[in-house]
Design an enzyme around this catalytic site. Structure first.
Site, mmCIF file in Angstrom:
data_model
loop_
_atom_site.group_PDB
_atom_site.id
_atom_site.type_symbol
_atom_site.label_atom_id
_atom_site.label_comp_id
_atom_site.label_asym_id
_atom_site.label_seq_id
_atom_site.Cartn_x
_atom_site.Cartn_y
_atom_site.Cartn_z
ATOM 1 N N GLY A 1 0.816 -1.217 0.000
ATOM 2 C CA GLY A 1 0.000 0.000 0.000
ATOM 3 C C GLY A 1 0.842 1.256 0.000
ATOM 4 O O GLY A 1 2.071 1.216 0.099
ATOM 5 N N SER B 1 -1.459 -9.994 -3.221
ATOM 6 C CA SER B 1 -0.206 -9.320 -3.573
ATOM 7 C C SER B 1 0.999 -10.244 -3.518
ATOM 8 O O SER B 1 2.133 -9.767 -3.547
ATOM 9 C CB SER B 1 0.024 -8.134 -2.621
ATOM 10 O OG SER B 1 -0.998 -7.175 -2.748
ATOM 11 N N ARG C 1 -6.126 3.115 18.934
ATOM 12 C CA ARG C 1 -5.818 4.500 19.307
ATOM 13 C C ARG C 1 -6.541 4.967 20.562
ATOM 14 O O ARG C 1 -6.026 5.781 21.316
ATOM 15 C CB ARG C 1 -6.173 5.443 18.150
ATOM 16 C CG ARG C 1 -5.253 5.336 16.950
ATOM 17 C CD ARG C 1 -5.771 6.206 15.821
ATOM 18 N NE ARG C 1 -4.989 6.021 14.614
ATOM 19 C CZ ARG C 1 -5.409 6.344 13.400
ATOM 20 N NH1 ARG C 1 -6.632 6.855 13.244
ATOM 21 N NH2 ARG C 1 -4.639 6.159 12.348
ATOM 22 N N CYS D 1 -3.460 10.821 10.563
ATOM 23 C CA CYS D 1 -2.474 11.691 9.902
ATOM 24 C C CYS D 1 -2.695 13.163 10.208
ATOM 25 O O CYS D 1 -1.724 13.920 10.409
ATOM 26 C CB CYS D 1 -2.482 11.451 8.394
ATOM 27 S SG CYS D 1 -4.122 11.447 7.649
ATOM 28 N N GLN E 1 -7.505 18.026 3.422
ATOM 29 C CA GLN E 1 -6.790 16.767 3.361
ATOM 30 C C GLN E 1 -6.695 16.205 1.944
ATOM 31 O O GLN E 1 -7.688 16.123 1.217
ATOM 32 C CB GLN E 1 -7.459 15.748 4.296
ATOM 33 C CG GLN E 1 -7.416 16.190 5.755
ATOM 34 C CD GLN E 1 -8.068 15.211 6.703
ATOM 35 O OE1 GLN E 1 -8.776 15.621 7.622
ATOM 36 N NE2 GLN E 1 -7.842 13.927 6.520
ATOM 37 N N SER F 1 -4.529 11.162 -0.952
ATOM 38 C CA SER F 1 -3.688 10.013 -0.594
ATOM 39 C C SER F 1 -4.020 9.477 0.786
ATOM 40 O O SER F 1 -3.733 8.318 1.089
ATOM 41 C CB SER F 1 -2.203 10.378 -0.680
ATOM 42 O OG SER F 1 -1.903 11.483 0.156
ATOM 43 N N GLY F 2 -4.642 10.299 1.631
ATOM 44 C CA GLY F 2 -5.072 9.826 2.940
ATOM 45 C C GLY F 2 -6.149 8.763 2.856
ATOM 46 O O GLY F 2 -6.400 8.047 3.830
ATOM 47 N N ARG G 1 -11.984 17.232 2.254
ATOM 48 C CA ARG G 1 -11.140 16.566 1.256
ATOM 49 C C ARG G 1 -10.939 17.522 0.083
ATOM 50 O O ARG G 1 -11.910 18.102 -0.425
ATOM 51 C CB ARG G 1 -11.798 15.272 0.771
ATOM 52 C CG ARG G 1 -10.880 14.416 -0.094
ATOM 53 C CD ARG G 1 -9.772 13.765 0.709
ATOM 54 N NE ARG G 1 -10.271 12.692 1.555
ATOM 55 C CZ ARG G 1 -9.528 12.066 2.458
ATOM 56 N NH1 ARG G 1 -8.255 12.403 2.635
ATOM 57 N NH2 ARG G 1 -10.040 11.109 3.207
ATOM 58 N N HIS H 1 -1.400 17.371 3.714
ATOM 59 C CA HIS H 1 -2.576 17.911 4.390
ATOM 60 C C HIS H 1 -2.280 19.323 4.899
ATOM 61 O O HIS H 1 -1.213 19.577 5.475
ATOM 62 C CB HIS H 1 -2.945 17.052 5.599
ATOM 63 C CG HIS H 1 -3.513 15.712 5.271
ATOM 64 N ND1 HIS H 1 -3.794 15.293 3.992
ATOM 65 C CD2 HIS H 1 -3.864 14.673 6.091
ATOM 66 C CE1 HIS H 1 -4.296 14.068 4.031
ATOM 67 N NE2 HIS H 1 -4.351 13.672 5.288
#
Length: 345
Positions: A12, A40, A99, A134, A161, A164-165, A239, A246
């Site tokens: 990724g 993969s 988290r 991020c 943002q 790619s996030g 976005r 970002h």
């Protein structure tokens, strides 16, 4: 001393960035093993001047692995992290799986790296360390020196943002829509709820009952956990049609007086921060300027005239690096530098 490192999700965007950064920073790795799903298998990834083939996660023997860097989503993290941690492997996870777990530290080394000492001294630790969202990572790096100096009461942050996030498919969607518009093809949203090319979307992640999105809630909850639970936070996540990087417009209210000049000096002297603030056209950082860079960049530092003891600023960082891959590797480096790896097993 060298360490055996496994990367879960190596195919990724973030996984490949981890491989790049491990090589760039000469991380003391005796072996680096890229792991991915069966889809993969055999896929080649770059690690410095080497080309490695991805191995299948489900079939891999983790014996002898010291670090497992995970960027494969919450479901994979929940399935594997505790199992690997019980083997004495340090798992540093990029998903949201752990988290908000009170038994797992949420770490940005420049901000709360000292918590690693406390965590690794615990006999009942799970050997799991969480990497923040991020947007949160770059935000708290910029907030930390100011909070230490004048104590932040309240933050209002609007994030801008990059796609790619949201992963490789999001990058592809922006690219295909942008190309299509120039040949009069009607953009067909797939991953995003609206057209992303030449547009902005005030919606990241799912909506919650209070009207905030899950992305906005993450910024609130993670800032409180990393920096200070007493800080009040309101966020709007947007976005934008940018591939990498970002941006964040941040308004802060402090308990104690602080001037723009004082804030600028504090930020200039802080670890991991680069201040670019000339107060002229082009005298600030934009997302395209930060792509591929490690620092958190701060511009547009000024006093917020709408509140007493207020400061506003613009914060930009490469979300694939400081927001994910770099921060993960900095956590591993911190554990080594603090001589904490001998406590892992």
């Amino acid at each position: 001393m060298t360490y055996k490192v496994a990367i879960v999700g190596a195919s990724g965007n973030v996984g490949q960035e981890m491989l790049n950064i491990l090589a760039e920073r000469n991380f003391p790795a005796s072996e680096v093993i890229p792991l991915a799903s069966s889809r993969s298998i055999g896929r080649e990834v770059s690690y410095g001047d080497k080309v490695l083939k991805c191995q299948v996660l489900d079939n891999f023997n983790f014996s002898g692995v010291d670090f497992c860097l995970m960027s494969a989503g919450s479901d994979i993290a929940k399935k594997w992290a505790d199992r690997l941690g019980a083997m004495g492997i340090i798992v540093i996870d990029n998903s949201s799986a752990f988290r908000y777990d009170s038994n797992v530290p949420l770490i940005v080394p420049e901000v709360n790296g000292d918590e690693l000492e406390i965590y690794m001294s615990k006999s009942n630790r799970r050997n799991i360390i969480a990497n923040p969202n991020c947007s949160t990572a770059q935000l708290v790096v910029a907030l930390k020196p100011l909070h230490d100096a004048a104590t932040i009461k309240r933050i209002v942050v609007s994030t801008y943002q990059s796609v790619s996030g949201a992963g490789k498919e999001a990058i592809d969607e922006l690219w295909s829509q942008t190309k299509g518009i120039f040949v009069n093809d009607k953009p067909e949203p797939s991953l995003f709820p609206s057209q992303i090319a030449f547009n902005v979307i005030p919606h990241i992640d799912v909506f919650m009952e209070d009207g905030y999105t899950k992305e906005e809630w993450k910024i609130l909850a993670e800032t409180k956990k990393i920096l200070d639970p007493k800080i009040k936070v309101s966020a709007t996540a947007v976005r934008v049609p940018v591939f990498v990087g970002h941006g964040e417009a941040v308004n802060m209210e402090f308990e104690n007086p602080i001037s723009a000049n004082e804030a600028t000096e504090l930020l200039r002297n802080a670890q991991g921060i680069m201040v670019i603030d000339k107060r002229e056209a082009g005298g600030y950082i934009t997302p395209i300027d930060c792509a591929g860079e490690d620092a958190v960049f701060v511009s547009r530092i000024r006093e917020d005239i709408s509140v007493e003891n207020g400061i506003s600023m613009w914060v930009v960082s490469d979300n694939l690096r400081k927001g994910a891959a770099l921060n993960t590797i900095q956590i591993a480096e911190n554990l080594i530098e603090r001589n904490l790896m001998n406590k892992a097993s």
